[in-house]
Design an enzyme around this catalytic site. Sequence first.
Site, PDB file in Angstrom:
ATOM      1  N   GLU A  96      -1.004 -10.087 -11.910  1.00  0.00           N
ATOM      2  CA  GLU A  96      -0.949 -11.021 -10.794  1.00  0.00           C
ATOM      3  C   GLU A  96       0.475 -11.047 -10.226  1.00  0.00           C
ATOM      4  O   GLU A  96       1.430 -11.287 -10.961  1.00  0.00           O
ATOM      5  CB  GLU A  96      -1.334 -12.420 -11.278  1.00  0.00           C
ATOM      6  CG  GLU A  96      -1.733 -13.314 -10.126  1.00  0.00           C
ATOM      7  CD  GLU A  96      -1.948 -14.752 -10.562  1.00  0.00           C
ATOM      8  OE1 GLU A  96      -1.835 -15.640  -9.709  1.00  0.00           O
ATOM      9  OE2 GLU A  96      -2.212 -14.967 -11.765  1.00  0.00           O
TER      10      GLU A  96
ATOM     11  N   ASP B 241       8.049  -3.426  -4.611  1.00  0.00           N
ATOM     12  CA  ASP B 241       7.435  -4.553  -3.923  1.00  0.00           C
ATOM     13  C   ASP B 241       8.109  -4.670  -2.576  1.00  0.00           C
ATOM     14  O   ASP B 241       9.338  -4.663  -2.474  1.00  0.00           O
ATOM     15  CB  ASP B 241       7.561  -5.859  -4.703  1.00  0.00           C
ATOM     16  CG  ASP B 241       6.530  -6.862  -4.211  1.00  0.00           C
ATOM     17  OD1 ASP B 241       5.323  -6.658  -4.475  1.00  0.00           O
ATOM     18  OD2 ASP B 241       6.916  -7.831  -3.522  1.00  0.00           O
ATOM     19  N   SER B 242       7.296  -4.731  -1.544  1.00  0.00           N
ATOM     20  CA  SER B 242       7.864  -4.639  -0.205  1.00  0.00           C
ATOM     21  C   SER B 242       7.086  -5.512   0.751  1.00  0.00           C
ATOM     22  O   SER B 242       6.032  -6.056   0.408  1.00  0.00           O
ATOM     23  CB  SER B 242       7.867  -3.175   0.250  1.00  0.00           C
ATOM     24  OG  SER B 242       6.636  -2.540  -0.059  1.00  0.00           O
TER      25      SER B 242
ATOM     26  N   PHE C  44       1.973   4.143   6.980  1.00  0.00           N
ATOM     27  CA  PHE C  44       0.807   3.357   6.554  1.00  0.00           C
ATOM     28  C   PHE C  44       1.040   1.911   6.957  1.00  0.00           C
ATOM     29  O   PHE C  44       2.094   1.565   7.521  1.00  0.00           O
ATOM     30  CB  PHE C  44       0.583   3.503   5.037  1.00  0.00           C
ATOM     31  CG  PHE C  44       1.692   2.924   4.186  1.00  0.00           C
ATOM     32  CD1 PHE C  44       1.596   1.647   3.659  1.00  0.00           C
ATOM     33  CD2 PHE C  44       2.844   3.659   3.926  1.00  0.00           C
ATOM     34  CE1 PHE C  44       2.626   1.112   2.886  1.00  0.00           C
ATOM     35  CE2 PHE C  44       3.873   3.131   3.148  1.00  0.00           C
ATOM     36  CZ  PHE C  44       3.763   1.852   2.636  1.00  0.00           C
TER      37      PHE C  44
ATOM     38  N   TYR D 120       1.848  -1.514   8.263  1.00  0.00           N
ATOM     39  CA  TYR D 120       2.348  -2.075   9.522  1.00  0.00           C
ATOM     40  C   TYR D 120       3.205  -1.091  10.328  1.00  0.00           C
ATOM     41  O   TYR D 120       3.778  -1.476  11.347  1.00  0.00           O
ATOM     42  CB  TYR D 120       3.160  -3.346   9.234  1.00  0.00           C
ATOM     43  CG  TYR D 120       2.369  -4.446   8.562  1.00  0.00           C
ATOM     44  CD1 TYR D 120       1.438  -5.207   9.281  1.00  0.00           C
ATOM     45  CD2 TYR D 120       2.530  -4.731   7.206  1.00  0.00           C
ATOM     46  CE1 TYR D 120       0.704  -6.209   8.662  1.00  0.00           C
ATOM     47  CE2 TYR D 120       1.798  -5.729   6.577  1.00  0.00           C
ATOM     48  CZ  TYR D 120       0.887  -6.468   7.308  1.00  0.00           C
ATOM     49  OH  TYR D 120       0.155  -7.458   6.701  1.00  0.00           O
ATOM     50  N   ASP D 121       3.320   0.157   9.885  1.00  0.00           N
ATOM     51  CA  ASP D 121       4.189   1.113  10.591  1.00  0.00           C
ATOM     52  C   ASP D 121       3.889   1.248  12.090  1.00  0.00           C
ATOM     53  O   ASP D 121       4.826   1.353  12.878  1.00  0.00           O
ATOM     54  CB  ASP D 121       4.119   2.495   9.923  1.00  0.00           C
ATOM     55  CG  ASP D 121       4.983   2.582   8.672  1.00  0.00           C
ATOM     56  OD1 ASP D 121       6.080   1.977   8.668  1.00  0.00           O
ATOM     57  OD2 ASP D 121       4.571   3.238   7.708  1.00  0.00           O
TER      58      ASP D 121
ATOM     59  N   LYS E 183      11.418   8.985   8.389  1.00  0.00           N
ATOM     60  CA  LYS E 183      11.163   7.634   7.873  1.00  0.00           C
ATOM     61  C   LYS E 183      11.839   7.456   6.508  1.00  0.00           C
ATOM     62  O   LYS E 183      12.504   6.452   6.271  1.00  0.00           O
ATOM     63  CB  LYS E 183       9.649   7.363   7.762  1.00  0.00           C
ATOM     64  CG  LYS E 183       9.379   5.936   7.280  1.00  0.00           C
ATOM     65  CD  LYS E 183       7.930   5.555   7.069  1.00  0.00           C
ATOM     66  CE  LYS E 183       7.877   4.194   6.371  1.00  0.00           C
ATOM     67  NZ  LYS E 183       6.554   3.829   5.868  1.00  0.00           N
TER      68      LYS E 183
ATOM     69  N   HIS F  32      13.457   1.142   4.390  1.00  0.00           N
ATOM     70  CA  HIS F  32      13.706   0.227   3.278  1.00  0.00           C
ATOM     71  C   HIS F  32      13.437   0.907   1.935  1.00  0.00           C
ATOM     72  O   HIS F  32      14.235   0.854   1.012  1.00  0.00           O
ATOM     73  CB  HIS F  32      12.824  -1.012   3.472  1.00  0.00           C
ATOM     74  CG  HIS F  32      11.362  -0.716   3.709  1.00  0.00           C
ATOM     75  ND1 HIS F  32      10.921   0.292   4.541  1.00  0.00           N
ATOM     76  CD2 HIS F  32      10.232  -1.268   3.196  1.00  0.00           C
ATOM     77  CE1 HIS F  32       9.609   0.336   4.529  1.00  0.00           C
ATOM     78  NE2 HIS F  32       9.163  -0.606   3.725  1.00  0.00           N
TER      79      HIS F  32
HETATM   80  P1  ITT Z   1       1.197  -2.081  -5.051  1.00  0.00           P
HETATM   81  O1  ITT Z   1       1.463  -3.544  -5.357  1.00  0.00           O
HETATM   82  O2  ITT Z   1       0.088  -1.498  -5.857  1.00  0.00           O
HETATM   83  O3  ITT Z   1       2.452  -1.259  -5.075  1.00  0.00           O
HETATM   84  P2  ITT Z   1       0.630  -3.125  -2.395  1.00  0.00           P
HETATM   85  O4  ITT Z   1       0.229  -2.472  -1.105  1.00  0.00           O
HETATM   86  O5  ITT Z   1      -0.182  -4.297  -2.875  1.00  0.00           O
HETATM   87  O6  ITT Z   1       0.664  -1.970  -3.532  1.00  0.00           O
HETATM   88  P3  ITT Z   1       2.960  -4.817  -2.040  1.00  0.00           P
HETATM   89  O7  ITT Z   1       2.384  -5.992  -2.742  1.00  0.00           O
HETATM   90  O8  ITT Z   1       4.397  -4.441  -2.311  1.00  0.00           O
HETATM   91  O9  ITT Z   1       2.154  -3.479  -2.320  1.00  0.00           O
HETATM   92  O10 ITT Z   1       2.764  -5.040  -0.482  1.00  0.00           O
HETATM   93  C1  ITT Z   1       3.516  -4.333   0.418  1.00  0.00           C
HETATM   94  C2  ITT Z   1       2.846  -4.393   1.779  1.00  0.00           C
HETATM   95  O11 ITT Z   1       3.877  -4.461   2.781  1.00  0.00           O
HETATM   96  C3  ITT Z   1       2.062  -3.134   2.062  1.00  0.00           C
HETATM   97  O12 ITT Z   1       0.734  -3.242   1.603  1.00  0.00           O
HETATM   98  C4  ITT Z   1       2.179  -3.053   3.582  1.00  0.00           C
HETATM   99  O13 ITT Z   1       1.282  -3.936   4.174  1.00  0.00           O
HETATM  100  C5  ITT Z   1       3.583  -3.588   3.833  1.00  0.00           C
HETATM  101  N1  ITT Z   1       4.560  -2.477   3.818  1.00  0.00           N
HETATM  102  C6  ITT Z   1       5.500  -2.234   2.879  1.00  0.00           C
HETATM  103  N2  ITT Z   1       6.184  -1.121   3.151  1.00  0.00           N
HETATM  104  C7  ITT Z   1       5.668  -0.633   4.285  1.00  0.00           C
HETATM  105  C8  ITT Z   1       5.931   0.521   5.049  1.00  0.00           C
HETATM  106  O14 ITT Z   1       6.838   1.407   4.687  1.00  0.00           O
HETATM  107  N3  ITT Z   1       5.207   0.706   6.143  1.00  0.00           N
HETATM  108  C9  ITT Z   1       4.249  -0.164   6.510  1.00  0.00           C
HETATM  109  N4  ITT Z   1       3.911  -1.257   5.845  1.00  0.00           N
HETATM  110  C10 ITT Z   1       4.623  -1.502   4.727  1.00  0.00           C
END
Ligand code: ITT
Length: 196
Positions: A41, A70-71, A153, A155-156, A176, A181
């Site tokens: 979680e 985490d992003s 992928f 929000y790109d 990219k 980031h």
């Molecule tokens: P994991 O936890 O399994 O790694 P997740 O997609 O759930 O996968 P996060 O909780 O870190 O990962 O959510 C990050 C979200 O932020 C991701 O799903 C996208 O919606 C957005 N995001 C992060 N980096 C991005 C990028 O480089 N380009 C576009 N969207 C991005």
Amino acid sequence: MKRIIFATGNAGKVREIKAILGDLGMEILSMKEAGIKVEPEENGATYEENALIKARAVAALCDDIVMADDSGLEIDYLNKEPGVYSARYMGEDTPYSIKNANLIERLNGVPDEQRTARFVCAIAAVLPDGRELTTRATIEGRIDYEEKGEGGFGYDPIFYVPEFGKTTAELTAEEKNQVSHRGKALQLMKEELKNV
Ligand code: ITT
């Protein structure tokens, strides 16, 4: 060959991470490729906490270096939403065409200078001896008026980078990864790993 297992289920991240860490001389495996399945979680308040939660969960199940990402996307006009909730915004399984259209709609009538946003990425590493490292980086941009581009992928397609005059979905994968980031946070992590 030393291995790094990347604790992510996001295929877009995996593609970028493998390219960025390709010169480390280590084998980079996704969780799936390593045969590990965990869904901890993500209840941390920060990107770093969530990255550590994911990395620790996988590190408990193997003897390799484990990393996690985490992003999220912070939109200033929306008080930094969706932020750490970026993946869960409007529901985890909602297509990004709908999430992106929704964010554009929420910024309807908002001028360029108030459309500022950034992608944030924290990378966590848990080493086999239990040591933990984190790095963080951002890329500044603004929310575009329509979706553009097929690359990347999430929000790109709506994240416009003024220096390029393009969205991050219109950049090549190499472009990219050089400025993103994730690219910058992983480069910082490579530097950290040289000192351990
Ligand atoms: P994991 O936890 O399994 O790694 P997740 O997609 O759930 O996968 P996060 O909780 O870190 O990962 O959510 C990050 C979200 O932020 C991701 O799903 C996208 O919606 C957005 N995001 C992060 N980096 C991005 C990028 O480089 N380009 C576009 N969207 C991005």
